[in-house]
Scaffold this motif. Structure first.
Motif, PDB file in Angstrom:
ATOM      1  N   ASP B  65     -26.274  47.957  59.032  1.00  0.00           N
ATOM      2  CA  ASP B  65     -25.815  47.266  57.982  1.00  0.00           C
ATOM      3  C   ASP B  65     -24.611  46.422  58.047  1.00  0.00           C
ATOM      4  O   ASP B  65     -23.942  46.250  57.021  1.00  0.00           O
ATOM      5  CB  ASP B  65     -25.706  48.167  56.664  1.00  0.00           C
ATOM      6  CG  ASP B  65     -26.958  49.097  56.521  1.00  0.00           C
ATOM      7  OD1 ASP B  65     -28.114  48.787  56.668  1.00  0.00           O
ATOM      8  OD2 ASP B  65     -26.833  50.308  56.173  1.00  0.00           O
ATOM      9  N   GLN B 229     -32.045  43.842  66.148  1.00  0.00           N
ATOM     10  CA  GLN B 229     -31.155  44.265  65.163  1.00  0.00           C
ATOM     11  C   GLN B 229     -30.092  45.133  65.434  1.00  0.00           C
ATOM     12  O   GLN B 229     -29.214  45.208  64.755  1.00  0.00           O
ATOM     13  CB  GLN B 229     -32.067  45.845  64.301  1.00  0.00           C
ATOM     14  CG  GLN B 229     -33.446  45.261  63.988  1.00  0.00           C
ATOM     15  CD  GLN B 229     -33.376  45.277  62.439  1.00  0.00           C
ATOM     16  OE1 GLN B 229     -32.466  45.575  61.910  1.00  0.00           O
ATOM     17  NE2 GLN B 229     -34.385  44.541  61.815  1.00  0.00           N
ATOM     18  N   LEU B 249     -35.541  39.152  57.165  1.00  0.00           N
ATOM     19  CA  LEU B 249     -35.153  40.183  56.193  1.00  0.00           C
ATOM     20  C   LEU B 249     -35.190  39.562  54.638  1.00  0.00           C
ATOM     21  O   LEU B 249     -34.941  40.516  53.776  1.00  0.00           O
ATOM     22  CB  LEU B 249     -33.662  40.920  56.483  1.00  0.00           C
ATOM     23  CG  LEU B 249     -33.729  41.709  57.858  1.00  0.00           C
ATOM     24  CD1 LEU B 249     -32.302  42.023  57.886  1.00  0.00           C
ATOM     25  CD2 LEU B 249     -34.607  42.386  58.085  1.00  0.00           C
ATOM     26  N   ASP B 252     -37.078  42.020  52.416  1.00  0.00           N
ATOM     27  CA  ASP B 252     -36.992  43.363  52.731  1.00  0.00           C
ATOM     28  C   ASP B 252     -36.752  44.200  51.465  1.00  0.00           C
ATOM     29  O   ASP B 252     -35.899  43.798  50.639  1.00  0.00           O
ATOM     30  CB  ASP B 252     -35.692  43.601  53.656  1.00  0.00           C
ATOM     31  CG  ASP B 252     -35.801  44.898  54.526  1.00  0.00           C
ATOM     32  OD1 ASP B 252     -36.413  44.871  55.548  1.00  0.00           O
ATOM     33  OD2 ASP B 252     -35.874  45.806  53.970  1.00  0.00           O
ATOM     34  N   LYS B 257     -30.247  46.084  52.760  1.00  0.00           N
ATOM     35  CA  LYS B 257     -30.784  44.676  53.738  1.00  0.00           C
ATOM     36  C   LYS B 257     -30.670  43.582  52.961  1.00  0.00           C
ATOM     37  O   LYS B 257     -30.194  42.272  53.349  1.00  0.00           O
ATOM     38  CB  LYS B 257     -32.037  45.022  54.226  1.00  0.00           C
ATOM     39  CG  LYS B 257     -32.098  46.106  55.375  1.00  0.00           C
ATOM     40  CD  LYS B 257     -31.663  45.506  56.663  1.00  0.00           C
ATOM     41  CE  LYS B 257     -31.864  46.764  57.758  1.00  0.00           C
ATOM     42  NZ  LYS B 257     -30.516  47.611  57.892  1.00  0.00           N
TER      43      LYS B 257
END
Lengths: 325, 287
Positions: B65, B229, B249, B252, B257
């Motif tokens: 994250d 990622q 993303l 997402d 995210k």
């Protein structure tokens, strides 16, 4: 031809300093020249290589599909049926919508920032602000389009559908995503190009044409419409074509709002698909050779399309520059 | 007497007057409409990106994250692109401006370089995939890489740098060249010692604008650097970048995210505008 900044450094007269200069300087001079020459060839090599690679990769598929590829209305990956028409329609359609919105706004910006309607500092301020739009990355416009612009347009589209749904253009239930939204987002993105080129062209229209027209009794806007704009016409068309070239090749923002469906519908609200968008979505995942071939053919179509538009634009802008001298 | 004066100062007809006023209002209205999206984009990105900003985002990879690996990836690829494109681009600009600028070869090179600026970025991406990724896959054992991404960014930057350098060099006064030549300077000495130092600030500004443009490019990286990622092992492995992070993303469902996308956008927009604002102001003043 005769303007001073176009002259290169004059070569020294051979009979004077040249013999006395050490030959080392002469070799450096020559080596430097060849180095610069070689470097400027790199762009050309890239361009030639690009044409060669794209043609080579798409040729087998092109042979297999034939001309029917251009008119085929179906793009079906599981059944391996590929026709380019929906994608050509989506690409040209969204760009055309973009021009419809961007031309009046871009011309307004160009006129407001080139005529004496505003104090000078405010004029350049407005021009600078519009120019900043060009700095924003395409993917950020896409994000804004997806989360802000689409919800903003949705009620307007719903209203149009409810009131004028009998007109084919507004006949489908709007989802917010589709050809119209993509075109309007593109309009925002090509606005700085259009405004900047038109402004440059308007600024070189000689002042005596304006004063002459006004002295004959024309008002400001009569002067703009009958004298200034006709004089600047070919330059503005050049700017429009340059903007069109941008719009045709724009990828990320369109991919995020066009709806991504290979359909051809009369309605502006219907989801569509453009060539850059389908390339962004499918090129990485294409497994089948036929699918990959079809995508490469699309690259060729897009390349040829933007090339033609850009060559036209450069030609027109050149024409104007030559006329201004 | 008064009659003559009245005749002379007949006001223009109300219709013409109305048309004139109306057009002015319309033009201003449309101009404001053109500025509105810029304000909306800036407000949107700042208001959604800023509240979720945490220090952790700048130290962790995307799987944890953060978007530190995307920042590093973007920096590395833009750096590779810069190293490849700046020398060649500046040299092309020098050739175009200093060596027979109106000659036939020169005109052809300028024309083709301009054409290269107009090639859609997705086409550049696919071209780089064809000539770099596919080839390195066959010859060596790596395919998608930061190097390939950097090369495709270089193709985007090269013609921009070349054409701005040319424009800037043309602005150096002819007297500088004449003086240097008159003192016995060769072409090389004139360019190297007189013209380049004079034009250096403006050339650097042009290069900075090209770098900003490359930083925000997404399409050329999709099939060259791909995405990661986690931290990339080296520059020969798939690499994440800020623009591709946003694209991959943005839809997402995970709110964490989603926040990452907005904050990454804020950061990307911040970099791009931080380069563009001063650079465009400087270049604009030079004109």
């Amino acid at each position: 031809m005769s303007s001073p900044h176009n002259l290169s450094a004059p070569t020294p007269i051979t009979s004077l300093g040249r013999q006395k200069r050490p030959s080392k300087a002469d070799t450096t001079d020559r080596a430097f020249r060849y180095l610069m020459y070689a470097a400027s060839g790199v762009s050309i090599v890239i361009l030639v290589l690009m044409v060669a690679t794209i043609t080579e990769h798409s040729l087998p598929a092109l042979k297999q599909f034939g001309l029917g590829f251009l008119t085929g209305r179906e793009w079906n990956v599981p059944d391996l049926k590929f026709g380019a028409l929906p994608l050509i329609y989506g690409t040209i359609g969204s760009s055309a919508i973009a021009l419809i919105f961007a031309i009046p706004i871009g011309l307004s910006v160009a006129i407001v920032t080139s005529e004496d309607l505003l104090p000078k500092w405010l004029r350049s301020g407005v021009a600078f602000t519009i120019e900043l739009i060009a700095a924003i990355p395409s993917v950020i416009f896409g994000l804004w389009g997806f989360y802000t612009f689409v919800p903003l347009l949705r009620p307007v589209q719903d209203f149009l559908h409810a009131k004028f749904g009998y007109i084919p253009l507004f006949s489908t239930e709007p989802s917010g995503f589709g050809l119209l939204t993509a075109g309007m987002l593109l309009a925002i993105m090509i606005l700085p190009t259009l405004a900047a080129v038109s402004r440059e062209v308007l600024l070189v229209v000689p002042g005596y044409l304006r004063t002459g027209s006004m002295a004959l009794g024309a008002t400001r806007w009569e002067t703009i419409f009958r004298v200034v704009l006709p004089k600047a016409f070919s330059g503005i068309i050049g700017g429009v074509m340059l903007a069109l070239g941008r719009a045709l090749g724009e990828t990320m923002a369109v991919t995020m709002v066009i709806g991504n469906a290979t359909t051809i519908g009369a309605s502006l609200f219907e989801p569509a698909y453009s060539i850059p968008a389908i390339l962004a979505n499918q090129f990485g995942e294409a497994q089948d050779d036929l699918h990959l071939g079809a995508l490469t053919c699309l690259v060729l179509i897009l390349f040829v399309l933007t090339l033609a538009v850009n060559i036209g634009a450069i030609g027109l802008v050149r024409l104007v520059e030559r006329g201004a001298k | 007497m008064k009659q003559v004066a009245d005749k002379l100062i007949t006001p223009i007809s109300p219709i013409r007057n109305f048309f004139d006023r109306g057009m002015t209002i319309l033009a201003f209205g449309l101009t404001l409409l053109g500025i509105f999206p810029l304000i909306s984009v800036l407000w949107n990105i700042v208001s959604k990106g800023l509240p979720g900003l945490t220090g952790k985002m700048f130290t962790q990879a995307i799987i944890d994250d953060g978007f530190a690996n995307a920042i590093v990836g973007t920096l590395i690829m833009v750096a590779i692109g810069a190293v490849l494109s700046i020398p060649i681009g500046v040299a092309t600009g020098i050739y175009l401006a200093e060596y027979q600028p109106t000659g036939k070869i020169n005109r052809t090179i300028r024309f083709l370089t301009t054409i290269l600026t107009g090639v859609p970025s997705i086409v550049v991406g696919i071209f780089t995939y064809d000539v770099i990724v596919l080839v390195t896959k066959k010859l060596f054992d790596f395919s998608y890489s930061a190097v390939a991404g950097g090369i495709s960014l270089a193709i985007i930057m090269l013609p921009i740098i070349a054409l701005t350098t040319e424009e800037v060099l043309k602005l150096v006064p002819i007297t500088f060249r004449l003086a240097s030549s008159g003192l016995g300077g060769s072409n090389f000495q004139t360019i190297w010692r007189i013209i380049l130092p004079t034009a250096l600030p403006a050339i650097s500004t042009g290069i900075l604008l090209a770098l900003a443009r490359a930083t925000g490019e997404t399409a050329p990286l999709l099939f060259t650097a791909l995405f990661a990622q986690d931290w990339a092992e080296n520059i020969l492995s798939p690499t994440g970048s800020l623009p591709v992070l946003i694209f991959n993303l943005y839809n997402d469902p995970d709110p964490v995210k989603n926040q990452l996308v907005w904050t990454a956008s804020l950061f990307l927009l911040g970099i791009v505008l931080a380069i563009n604002l001063p650079a465009r102001l400087i270049l604009g003043k030079g004109r």
